[in-house]
Design a protein around this motif. Structure first.
Motif, PDB file in Angstrom:
ATOM      1  N   TYR A   1       0.857  -1.288   0.013  1.00  0.00           N
ATOM      2  CA  TYR A   1      -0.342  -0.100  -0.387  1.00  0.00           C
ATOM      3  C   TYR A   1       0.673   1.098   0.057  1.00  0.00           C
ATOM      4  CZ  TYR A   1      -2.915  -2.942   1.551  1.00  0.00           C
ATOM      5  OH  TYR A   1      -4.772  -4.556   1.831  1.00  0.00           O
ATOM      6  N   PHE A   2       0.534   2.528  -0.924  1.00  0.00           N
ATOM      7  CA  PHE A   2       1.177   3.327  -0.654  1.00  0.00           C
ATOM      8  C   PHE A   2      -0.208   4.707  -0.639  1.00  0.00           C
ATOM      9  CE2 PHE A   2       1.456   2.584  -5.038  1.00  0.00           C
ATOM     10  CZ  PHE A   2       1.229   4.005  -5.896  1.00  0.00           C
ATOM     11  N   ARG A   3       0.287   5.688  -0.511  1.00  0.00           N
ATOM     12  CA  ARG A   3      -0.526   6.937  -1.055  1.00  0.00           C
ATOM     13  C   ARG A   3      -0.042   7.882  -1.745  1.00  0.00           C
ATOM     14  NH1 ARG A   3      -4.086   8.781   2.293  1.00  0.00           N
ATOM     15  NH2 ARG A   3      -5.054  11.329   2.480  1.00  0.00           N
ATOM     16  N   TYR A   4      -0.787   8.430  -3.269  1.00  0.00           N
ATOM     17  CA  TYR A   4      -0.752   9.051  -4.130  1.00  0.00           C
ATOM     18  C   TYR A   4      -1.764   9.907  -4.351  1.00  0.00           C
ATOM     19  CZ  TYR A   4       0.424  10.330  -8.780  1.00  0.00           C
ATOM     20  OH  TYR A   4       0.529  10.942 -10.031  1.00  0.00           O
ATOM     21  N   GLN A   5      -1.626  11.368  -4.394  1.00  0.00           N
ATOM     22  CA  GLN A   5      -2.632  12.100  -4.420  1.00  0.00           C
ATOM     23  C   GLN A   5      -4.068  12.266  -3.803  1.00  0.00           C
ATOM     24  OE1 GLN A   5      -3.598  12.219  -8.876  1.00  0.00           O
ATOM     25  NE2 GLN A   5      -2.331  13.223  -9.654  1.00  0.00           N
ATOM     26  N   GLY A   6      -3.384  12.274  -2.460  1.00  0.00           N
ATOM     27  CA  GLY A   6      -4.388  12.121  -1.071  1.00  0.00           C
ATOM     28  C   GLY A   6      -5.457  10.480  -1.322  1.00  0.00           C
ATOM     29  N   LYS A   7      -4.881   9.732  -2.162  1.00  0.00           N
ATOM     30  CA  LYS A   7      -5.790   8.585  -2.177  1.00  0.00           C
ATOM     31  C   LYS A   7      -4.623   7.040  -1.349  1.00  0.00           C
ATOM     32  CE  LYS A   7      -9.535   9.433  -5.309  1.00  0.00           C
ATOM     33  NZ  LYS A   7      -9.286   9.251  -7.160  1.00  0.00           N
ATOM     34  N   PHE A   8      -5.339   5.645  -0.915  1.00  0.00           N
ATOM     35  CA  PHE A   8      -4.565   5.393  -0.584  1.00  0.00           C
ATOM     36  C   PHE A   8      -4.635   3.937  -2.207  1.00  0.00           C
ATOM     37  CE2 PHE A   8      -4.817   6.002   3.283  1.00  0.00           C
ATOM     38  CZ  PHE A   8      -4.364   5.779   4.692  1.00  0.00           C
ATOM     39  N   ILE A   9      -3.535   3.704  -2.741  1.00  0.00           N
ATOM     40  CA  ILE A   9      -2.874   2.681  -3.481  1.00  0.00           C
ATOM     41  C   ILE A   9      -3.036   1.780  -3.171  1.00  0.00           C
ATOM     42  CG2 ILE A   9      -2.083   2.869  -6.033  1.00  0.00           C
ATOM     43  CD1 ILE A   9      -3.859   5.147  -5.536  1.00  0.00           C
ATOM     44  N   LYS A  10      -3.398  -0.166  -3.395  1.00  0.00           N
ATOM     45  CA  LYS A  10      -2.804  -1.060  -3.362  1.00  0.00           C
ATOM     46  C   LYS A  10      -2.547  -2.059  -4.035  1.00  0.00           C
ATOM     47  CE  LYS A  10      -5.132  -5.264  -1.942  1.00  0.00           C
ATOM     48  NZ  LYS A  10      -6.827  -6.645  -2.149  1.00  0.00           N
ATOM     49  N   VAL A  11      -1.422  -2.324  -4.599  1.00  0.00           N
ATOM     50  CA  VAL A  11      -0.906  -2.612  -5.348  1.00  0.00           C
ATOM     51  C   VAL A  11      -0.222  -4.535  -4.544  1.00  0.00           C
ATOM     52  CG1 VAL A  11       1.389  -2.866  -5.882  1.00  0.00           C
ATOM     53  CG2 VAL A  11       0.878  -0.801  -5.059  1.00  0.00           C
ATOM     54  N   GLU A  12      -0.866  -5.367  -5.937  1.00  0.00           N
ATOM     55  CA  GLU A  12      -0.912  -6.415  -5.705  1.00  0.00           C
ATOM     56  C   GLU A  12       0.068  -7.030  -6.700  1.00  0.00           C
ATOM     57  OE1 GLU A  12      -4.741  -8.618  -4.483  1.00  0.00           O
ATOM     58  OE2 GLU A  12      -5.473  -6.869  -5.528  1.00  0.00           O
ATOM     59  N   ARG A  13       1.735  -7.561  -6.427  1.00  0.00           N
ATOM     60  CA  ARG A  13       1.797  -7.995  -7.464  1.00  0.00           C
ATOM     61  C   ARG A  13       1.490 -10.050  -7.817  1.00  0.00           C
ATOM     62  NH1 ARG A  13       8.564  -8.028  -7.838  1.00  0.00           N
ATOM     63  NH2 ARG A  13       9.180  -9.380  -9.952  1.00  0.00           N
ATOM     64  N   THR A  14       1.897 -10.133  -8.802  1.00  0.00           N
ATOM     65  CA  THR A  14       1.561 -11.915  -8.522  1.00  0.00           C
ATOM     66  C   THR A  14       2.374 -12.181  -9.624  1.00  0.00           C
ATOM     67  OG1 THR A  14      -0.617 -11.088 -10.480  1.00  0.00           O
ATOM     68  CG2 THR A  14      -0.731 -11.325  -8.302  1.00  0.00           C
ATOM     69  N   ARG A  15       2.966 -13.630  -9.092  1.00  0.00           N
ATOM     70  CA  ARG A  15       3.556 -14.621 -10.554  1.00  0.00           C
ATOM     71  C   ARG A  15       3.076 -15.489 -10.763  1.00  0.00           C
ATOM     72  NH1 ARG A  15       9.344 -14.547  -7.812  1.00  0.00           N
ATOM     73  NH2 ARG A  15       8.768 -12.441  -8.594  1.00  0.00           N
ATOM     74  N   GLU A  16       3.166 -16.629 -11.610  1.00  0.00           N
ATOM     75  CA  GLU A  16       3.539 -17.238 -12.269  1.00  0.00           C
ATOM     76  C   GLU A  16       4.242 -18.412 -12.858  1.00  0.00           C
ATOM     77  OE1 GLU A  16      -0.877 -17.086 -14.344  1.00  0.00           O
ATOM     78  OE2 GLU A  16      -1.925 -15.887 -12.730  1.00  0.00           O
ATOM     79  N   GLN A  17       4.171 -19.729 -12.661  1.00  0.00           N
ATOM     80  CA  GLN A  17       4.836 -19.860 -13.919  1.00  0.00           C
ATOM     81  C   GLN A  17       4.528 -20.876 -14.802  1.00  0.00           C
ATOM     82  OE1 GLN A  17       8.697 -20.378 -12.901  1.00  0.00           O
ATOM     83  NE2 GLN A  17       8.992 -21.401 -14.689  1.00  0.00           N
ATOM     84  N   MET A  18       4.978 -20.426 -16.125  1.00  0.00           N
ATOM     85  CA  MET A  18       4.820 -20.430 -17.146  1.00  0.00           C
ATOM     86  C   MET A  18       5.035 -21.972 -17.573  1.00  0.00           C
ATOM     87  SD  MET A  18       2.476 -18.267 -18.579  1.00  0.00           S
ATOM     88  CE  MET A  18       2.198 -18.162 -20.191  1.00  0.00           C
ATOM     89  N   ILE A  19       4.349 -22.541 -18.123  1.00  0.00           N
ATOM     90  CA  ILE A  19       4.462 -24.961 -18.279  1.00  0.00           C
ATOM     91  C   ILE A  19       5.056 -24.324 -19.944  1.00  0.00           C
ATOM     92  CG2 ILE A  19       3.353 -26.458 -18.766  1.00  0.00           C
ATOM     93  CD1 ILE A  19       1.435 -25.447 -17.696  1.00  0.00           C
ATOM     94  N   ASN A  20       4.279 -23.848 -19.877  1.00  0.00           N
ATOM     95  CA  ASN A  20       5.897 -23.862 -22.157  1.00  0.00           C
ATOM     96  C   ASN A  20       6.847 -23.162 -21.980  1.00  0.00           C
ATOM     97  OD1 ASN A  20       3.318 -25.471 -22.539  1.00  0.00           O
ATOM     98  ND2 ASN A  20       2.340 -23.528 -23.460  1.00  0.00           N
TER      99      ASN A  20
END
Length: 423
Positions: free
Chosen positions: A107-126
């Motif tokens: 989470y961080f604050r930008y322009q007076g708003k709270f921003i939720k950050v979700e970083r995801t990672r998936e293993q590609m099979i091919n």
């Protein structure tokens, strides 16, 4: 009241038989489902979400920019290590560490708003290459907040790469940055024969400055160049200098890869990074219509190799894109199919030959600026005698390497001049 209700329900035979428990379970299930739908409705109506996958060019920019916003608050980080070589030749290579948000929620604050950050990672099979994405969520419905973020992330990245040339290489069907941005190569560091570099500069400049000239005449807005000549004559160096001069990146393709197919080449050329020179080095070694060894046939089973037809269609067929600059280099122009280098595919051919007397003199002045006229004439005379004796011209790369090996003084140059031909 509550105790009376509980007593009444416990005394009820139907409730005690299990019907009441079923009713409570049903009510809870309805409540849970209603809450889920309510949350989805709330997010759609009162929140805005942006997802940026790692195959988007802005992914690395945004991730680096977010790391600056989280530098004081986040405790879950991923490290990125880069090796840096300073301009001082005597300095050692140093490691530089940057931190980006790790996989998870931040989470961080930008322009007076709270921003939720979700970083995801998936293993590609091919491919085995992990697929990553960053999802940003904020209150409100105005998408301008994300446009501002992406603009700032881009500006920050461009500022960090100012004065440098980016080099891209292909992955499966996408492009990624190769190594660290490189310092721009100055034009005066590339010493070609008289007029060659100037003609290239003028032609590229006219192409970039006049897109409407092509459009008004119904001519595809693309330009193809072929630099040919012996090895070490400065073909690739000239392209690097041109890219730096015009603030362009370089996207280099190896057509001789066993995994290069018609479809893959078309896909790569259709999504080349903007403002980038496409470099096809040693185009004669593209091995179009090549034959695999037995082990290669097993390894690349099911893949159709790159064909001449596929290469030509990618360069200027119906599927080819516009607004691009392609540079090809070769040491053996006679090995190229005439269809590959006909006008329309190659618009500008330039021969860059062995070292001339003018090049030798300019390189000598560049490496030894305090040289006297007599010393220069003596060196040119000895070079002429050497080339006559060996009946083999020198290349710019040979002379540059010789100067670098004897950089202490001009005295060492005269003492070791026979080393130019390995004797």
């Amino acid at each position: 009241m509550l105790s009376d209700l509980i007593t009444s329900l416990s005394a009820n035979p139907y409730f005690g038989a299990g019907a009441g428990l079923i009713g409570i379970g049903t009510a809870l299930a309805v409540f849970r489902r209603t809450s889920q739908y309510g949350l989805i409705f709330f997010r759609r109506q009162f929140m805005i979400t942006l997802e940026v996958p790692n195959n988007d060019i802005s992914y690395s920019w945004l991730l680096q920019w977010i790391s600056h916003q989280l530098r004081d608050s986040s405790r879950h980080l991923s490290a990125r290590t880069t090796l840096i070589k300073n301009d001082d030749p005597s300095s050692r290579i140093q490691a530089s560490y940057t931190f980006v948000p790790s996989v998870g929620t931040h989470y961080f604050r930008y322009q007076g708003k709270f921003i939720k950050v979700e970083r995801t990672r998936e293993q590609m099979i091919n491919s085995g290459v992990p697929f990553e994405s960053v999802q940003l969520t904020a209150f409100g419905q105005d998408r301008q907040i994300y446009i501002d973020m992406l603009e700032k992330a881009r500006d920050s990245a461009l500022l960090a790469n100012e004065g440098k040339t980016l080099v891209y290489i292909p992955t499966i069907n996408e492009w990624r940055l190769f190594g660290q941005p490189r310092r721009k190569r100055p034009l005066n560091s590339v010493i070609l024969d008289k007029g060659i570099l100037e003609n290239l500069i003028n032609d590229v400049d006219h192409f970039l400055a006049n897109p409407h000239w092509y459009i008004d005449r119904g001519i595809p807005y693309r330009r193809g160049y072929l630099l040919h000549g012996p090895p070490g004559s400065g073909k690739t160096s000239a392209i690097m200098a041109l890219a730096g001069h015009f603030d362009l990146s370089i996207s280099t393709l190896n057509l001789s890869q066993g995994t290069m197919t018609d479809d893959r080449l078309q896909q790569l050329l259709s999504n080349v990074p903007e403002e980038s020179i496409i470099l096809l080095e040693d185009i004669d070694a593209a091995t179009v219509g090549r034959h695999y060894e037995k082990e290669d046939a097993i390894r690349f089973q099911g893949m159709k190799p790159l064909t001449l037809s596929g290469l030509l269609n990618s360069l200027d067929g119906v599927i080819s894109t516009e607004g691009r600059i392609i540079f090809m280099t070769t040491n053996y122009i006679d090995r190229l199919d005439p269809a590959l280098i006909r006008p329309g595919r190659v618009d500008f051919k330039q021969y860059i030959g062995p070292l001339t007397a003018d090049q030798t003199e300019r390189m000598l002045i560049r490496f030894y600026p305090h040289l006297t006229r007599d010393e220069m004439n003596e060196f040119l005379k000895q070079i002429e005698q050497l080339t006559d004796n060996y009946s083999k011209p020198l290349s710019a790369a040979q002379l540059q390497g010789f100067f670098m090996h004897n950089k202490e003084s001009i005295k060492h140059v005269f003492e070791n001049i026979q080393q130019l031909y390995g004797s």
